[in-house]
Write a protein that holds these residues in place. Sequence first.
Motif, PDB file in Angstrom:
ATOM      1  N   VAL A  47      45.888 -22.620 -27.953  1.00  0.00           N
ATOM      2  CA  VAL A  47      45.009 -23.770 -28.155  1.00  0.00           C
ATOM      3  C   VAL A  47      44.112 -23.517 -29.373  1.00  0.00           C
ATOM      4  CG1 VAL A  47      43.201 -22.930 -26.632  1.00  0.00           C
ATOM      5  CG2 VAL A  47      43.456 -25.359 -26.960  1.00  0.00           C
ATOM      6  N   ARG A  48      43.878 -24.588 -30.119  1.00  0.00           N
ATOM      7  CA  ARG A  48      43.003 -24.451 -31.286  1.00  0.00           C
ATOM      8  C   ARG A  48      41.549 -24.495 -30.843  1.00  0.00           C
ATOM      9  NH1 ARG A  48      45.498 -29.123 -34.468  1.00  0.00           N
ATOM     10  NH2 ARG A  48      43.333 -29.658 -34.511  1.00  0.00           N
ATOM     11  N   ARG A  49      40.676 -23.979 -31.674  1.00  0.00           N
ATOM     12  CA  ARG A  49      39.255 -23.853 -31.334  1.00  0.00           C
ATOM     13  C   ARG A  49      38.612 -25.218 -31.080  1.00  0.00           C
ATOM     14  NH1 ARG A  49      35.851 -20.122 -29.286  1.00  0.00           N
ATOM     15  NH2 ARG A  49      33.773 -20.936 -29.530  1.00  0.00           N
ATOM     16  N   ASP A  50      38.910 -26.219 -31.913  1.00  0.00           N
ATOM     17  CA  ASP A  50      38.291 -27.529 -31.746  1.00  0.00           C
ATOM     18  C   ASP A  50      38.745 -28.186 -30.435  1.00  0.00           C
ATOM     19  OD1 ASP A  50      40.854 -27.841 -32.683  1.00  0.00           O
ATOM     20  OD2 ASP A  50      40.393 -29.520 -34.021  1.00  0.00           O
ATOM     21  N   GLU A  51      40.015 -28.000 -30.054  1.00  0.00           N
ATOM     22  CA  GLU A  51      40.487 -28.531 -28.782  1.00  0.00           C
ATOM     23  C   GLU A  51      39.788 -27.831 -27.615  1.00  0.00           C
ATOM     24  OE1 GLU A  51      44.638 -27.789 -29.044  1.00  0.00           O
ATOM     25  OE2 GLU A  51      45.040 -29.578 -30.238  1.00  0.00           O
ATOM     26  N   PHE A  52      39.586 -26.531 -27.742  1.00  0.00           N
ATOM     27  CA  PHE A  52      38.903 -25.761 -26.702  1.00  0.00           C
ATOM     28  C   PHE A  52      37.466 -26.249 -26.535  1.00  0.00           C
ATOM     29  CE2 PHE A  52      36.143 -22.175 -25.610  1.00  0.00           C
ATOM     30  CZ  PHE A  52      36.672 -21.844 -24.368  1.00  0.00           C
ATOM     31  N   ASP A  53      36.768 -26.486 -27.640  1.00  0.00           N
ATOM     32  CA  ASP A  53      35.380 -26.936 -27.568  1.00  0.00           C
ATOM     33  C   ASP A  53      35.267 -28.310 -26.916  1.00  0.00           C
ATOM     34  OD1 ASP A  53      34.433 -24.608 -28.688  1.00  0.00           O
ATOM     35  OD2 ASP A  53      34.393 -25.415 -30.741  1.00  0.00           O
ATOM     36  N   VAL A  54      36.211 -29.217 -27.232  1.00  0.00           N
ATOM     37  CA  VAL A  54      36.197 -30.552 -26.628  1.00  0.00           C
ATOM     38  C   VAL A  54      36.409 -30.438 -25.123  1.00  0.00           C
ATOM     39  CG1 VAL A  54      37.497 -32.722 -26.470  1.00  0.00           C
ATOM     40  CG2 VAL A  54      36.908 -31.789 -28.705  1.00  0.00           C
ATOM     41  N   LEU A  55      37.374 -29.623 -24.718  1.00  0.00           N
ATOM     42  CA  LEU A  55      37.638 -29.448 -23.294  1.00  0.00           C
ATOM     43  C   LEU A  55      36.451 -28.802 -22.579  1.00  0.00           C
ATOM     44  CD1 LEU A  55      39.748 -29.824 -21.092  1.00  0.00           C
ATOM     45  CD2 LEU A  55      40.611 -27.546 -21.638  1.00  0.00           C
ATOM     46  N   LYS A  56      35.810 -27.859 -23.234  1.00  0.00           N
ATOM     47  CA  LYS A  56      34.635 -27.198 -22.660  1.00  0.00           C
ATOM     48  C   LYS A  56      33.507 -28.211 -22.428  1.00  0.00           C
ATOM     49  CE  LYS A  56      31.553 -23.385 -23.808  1.00  0.00           C
ATOM     50  NZ  LYS A  56      31.221 -22.397 -24.819  1.00  0.00           N
ATOM     51  N   ASP A  57      33.286 -29.113 -23.394  1.00  0.00           N
ATOM     52  CA  ASP A  57      32.256 -30.145 -23.245  1.00  0.00           C
ATOM     53  C   ASP A  57      32.593 -31.106 -22.106  1.00  0.00           C
ATOM     54  OD1 ASP A  57      30.890 -29.008 -25.348  1.00  0.00           O
ATOM     55  OD2 ASP A  57      31.657 -30.429 -26.843  1.00  0.00           O
ATOM     56  N   GLU A  58      33.884 -31.471 -21.985  1.00  0.00           N
ATOM     57  CA  GLU A  58      34.293 -32.367 -20.905  1.00  0.00           C
ATOM     58  C   GLU A  58      34.056 -31.715 -19.542  1.00  0.00           C
ATOM     59  OE1 GLU A  58      38.340 -33.560 -21.504  1.00  0.00           O
ATOM     60  OE2 GLU A  58      37.882 -34.681 -23.315  1.00  0.00           O
ATOM     61  N   ALA A  60      31.840 -29.415 -18.818  1.00  0.00           N
ATOM     62  CA  ALA A  60      30.395 -29.368 -18.578  1.00  0.00           C
ATOM     63  C   ALA A  60      29.895 -30.727 -18.089  1.00  0.00           C
ATOM     64  CB  ALA A  60      29.668 -28.938 -19.844  1.00  0.00           C
ATOM     65  N   ALA A  61      30.399 -31.805 -18.678  1.00  0.00           N
ATOM     66  CA  ALA A  61      29.988 -33.145 -18.249  1.00  0.00           C
ATOM     67  C   ALA A  61      30.450 -33.419 -16.822  1.00  0.00           C
ATOM     68  CB  ALA A  61      30.549 -34.201 -19.204  1.00  0.00           C
ATOM     69  N   LEU A  62      31.667 -32.992 -16.492  1.00  0.00           N
ATOM     70  CA  LEU A  62      32.175 -33.199 -15.138  1.00  0.00           C
ATOM     71  C   LEU A  62      31.376 -32.388 -14.119  1.00  0.00           C
ATOM     72  CD1 LEU A  62      36.021 -33.272 -15.748  1.00  0.00           C
ATOM     73  CD2 LEU A  62      34.572 -35.165 -15.022  1.00  0.00           C
ATOM     74  N   ARG A  63      31.002 -31.174 -14.470  1.00  0.00           N
ATOM     75  CA  ARG A  63      30.198 -30.359 -13.560  1.00  0.00           C
ATOM     76  C   ARG A  63      28.830 -31.006 -13.319  1.00  0.00           C
ATOM     77  NH1 ARG A  63      31.585 -24.229 -15.558  1.00  0.00           N
ATOM     78  NH2 ARG A  63      33.570 -24.115 -14.465  1.00  0.00           N
ATOM     79  N   ALA A  64      28.244 -31.560 -14.361  1.00  0.00           N
ATOM     80  CA  ALA A  64      26.953 -32.239 -14.215  1.00  0.00           C
ATOM     81  C   ALA A  64      27.105 -33.467 -13.320  1.00  0.00           C
ATOM     82  CB  ALA A  64      26.405 -32.633 -15.574  1.00  0.00           C
ATOM     83  N   GLU A  65      28.206 -34.194 -13.482  1.00  0.00           N
ATOM     84  CA  GLU A  65      28.438 -35.372 -12.656  1.00  0.00           C
ATOM     85  C   GLU A  65      28.649 -34.978 -11.189  1.00  0.00           C
ATOM     86  OE1 GLU A  65      31.569 -39.119 -12.334  1.00  0.00           O
ATOM     87  OE2 GLU A  65      31.575 -37.841 -14.113  1.00  0.00           O
ATOM     88  N   ILE A  66      29.382 -33.889 -10.960  1.00  0.00           N
ATOM     89  CA  ILE A  66      29.595 -33.413  -9.589  1.00  0.00           C
ATOM     90  C   ILE A  66      28.270 -32.992  -8.965  1.00  0.00           C
ATOM     91  CG2 ILE A  66      30.603 -31.533  -8.240  1.00  0.00           C
ATOM     92  CD1 ILE A  66      33.058 -31.724 -10.101  1.00  0.00           C
ATOM     93  N   ALA A  67      27.436 -32.304  -9.726  1.00  0.00           N
ATOM     94  CA  ALA A  67      26.127 -31.886  -9.212  1.00  0.00           C
ATOM     95  C   ALA A  67      25.278 -33.098  -8.859  1.00  0.00           C
ATOM     96  CB  ALA A  67      25.420 -31.007 -10.233  1.00  0.00           C
ATOM     97  N   THR A  68      25.327 -34.141  -9.680  1.00  0.00           N
ATOM     98  CA  THR A  68      24.581 -35.365  -9.406  1.00  0.00           C
ATOM     99  C   THR A  68      25.088 -36.029  -8.132  1.00  0.00           C
ATOM    100  OG1 THR A  68      24.261 -35.686 -11.775  1.00  0.00           O
ATOM    101  CG2 THR A  68      23.895 -37.594 -10.375  1.00  0.00           C
ATOM    102  N   LEU A  69      26.405 -36.084  -7.974  1.00  0.00           N
ATOM    103  CA  LEU A  69      26.979 -36.697  -6.777  1.00  0.00           C
ATOM    104  C   LEU A  69      26.640 -35.899  -5.527  1.00  0.00           C
ATOM    105  CD1 LEU A  69      30.474 -37.780  -8.146  1.00  0.00           C
ATOM    106  CD2 LEU A  69      28.549 -39.258  -7.565  1.00  0.00           C
ATOM    107  N   LYS A  70      26.665 -34.579  -5.624  1.00  0.00           N
ATOM    108  CA  LYS A  70      26.306 -33.751  -4.473  1.00  0.00           C
ATOM    109  C   LYS A  70      24.836 -33.931  -4.107  1.00  0.00           C
ATOM    110  CE  LYS A  70      29.737 -30.094  -4.611  1.00  0.00           C
ATOM    111  NZ  LYS A  70      29.981 -28.649  -4.774  1.00  0.00           N
ATOM    112  N   ALA A  71      23.979 -34.036  -5.115  1.00  0.00           N
ATOM    113  CA  ALA A  71      22.554 -34.232  -4.858  1.00  0.00           C
ATOM    114  C   ALA A  71      22.307 -35.588  -4.196  1.00  0.00           C
ATOM    115  CB  ALA A  71      21.758 -34.125  -6.155  1.00  0.00           C
ATOM    116  N   ALA A  72      23.054 -36.610  -4.575  1.00  0.00           N
ATOM    117  CA  ALA A  72      22.893 -37.934  -3.991  1.00  0.00           C
ATOM    118  C   ALA A  72      23.469 -37.971  -2.573  1.00  0.00           C
ATOM    119  CB  ALA A  72      23.590 -38.984  -4.853  1.00  0.00           C
ATOM    120  N   GLU A  73      24.425 -37.114  -2.272  1.00  0.00           N
ATOM    121  CA  GLU A  73      25.079 -37.099  -0.968  1.00  0.00           C
ATOM    122  C   GLU A  73      24.268 -36.337   0.081  1.00  0.00           C
ATOM    123  OE1 GLU A  73      28.617 -34.502  -0.025  1.00  0.00           O
ATOM    124  OE2 GLU A  73      29.588 -36.430  -0.368  1.00  0.00           O
ATOM    125  N   LYS A  74      23.468 -35.385  -0.298  1.00  0.00           N
ATOM    126  CA  LYS A  74      22.744 -34.524   0.643  1.00  0.00           C
ATOM    127  C   LYS A  74      21.841 -35.282   1.623  1.00  0.00           C
ATOM    128  CE  LYS A  74      22.998 -30.042  -1.330  1.00  0.00           C
ATOM    129  NZ  LYS A  74      22.352 -28.841  -1.697  1.00  0.00           N
TER     130      LYS A  74
END
Length: 95
Positions: A47-58, A60-74
């Motif tokens: 994998v090229r570096r730019d593709e890796f960085d894009v996937l890493k950002d995605e 991170a965004a998904l983890r933040a969304e999951i954390a938000t959903l878990k916080a709303a579910e508690k």
Amino acid sequence: MQTRNPLLDEFAKLTTGAMGLAQAAGEEAKTAWRAQADRIAAEMDLVRRDEFDVLKDEIAALRAEIATLKAAEKPANKPRKGTSTDGTPATDADS
């Protein structure tokens, strides 16, 4: 007084030529090595570096969304208040 020695002149020309040849051979070896490394990397499907960085950002965004959903579910999963210490309603021991 300086004298010209043809033997030393020829030796100097020979050494200069050898150094130039060695330098050219070194550059050629470096170019061949780089081409071989590029070919191996292409075959490994890395994998090229730019593709890796894009996937890493995605991710991170998904983890933040999951954390938000878990916080709303508690709050919805809060147990009912009871008389026991673990938060569950007390049951009658005789029945």
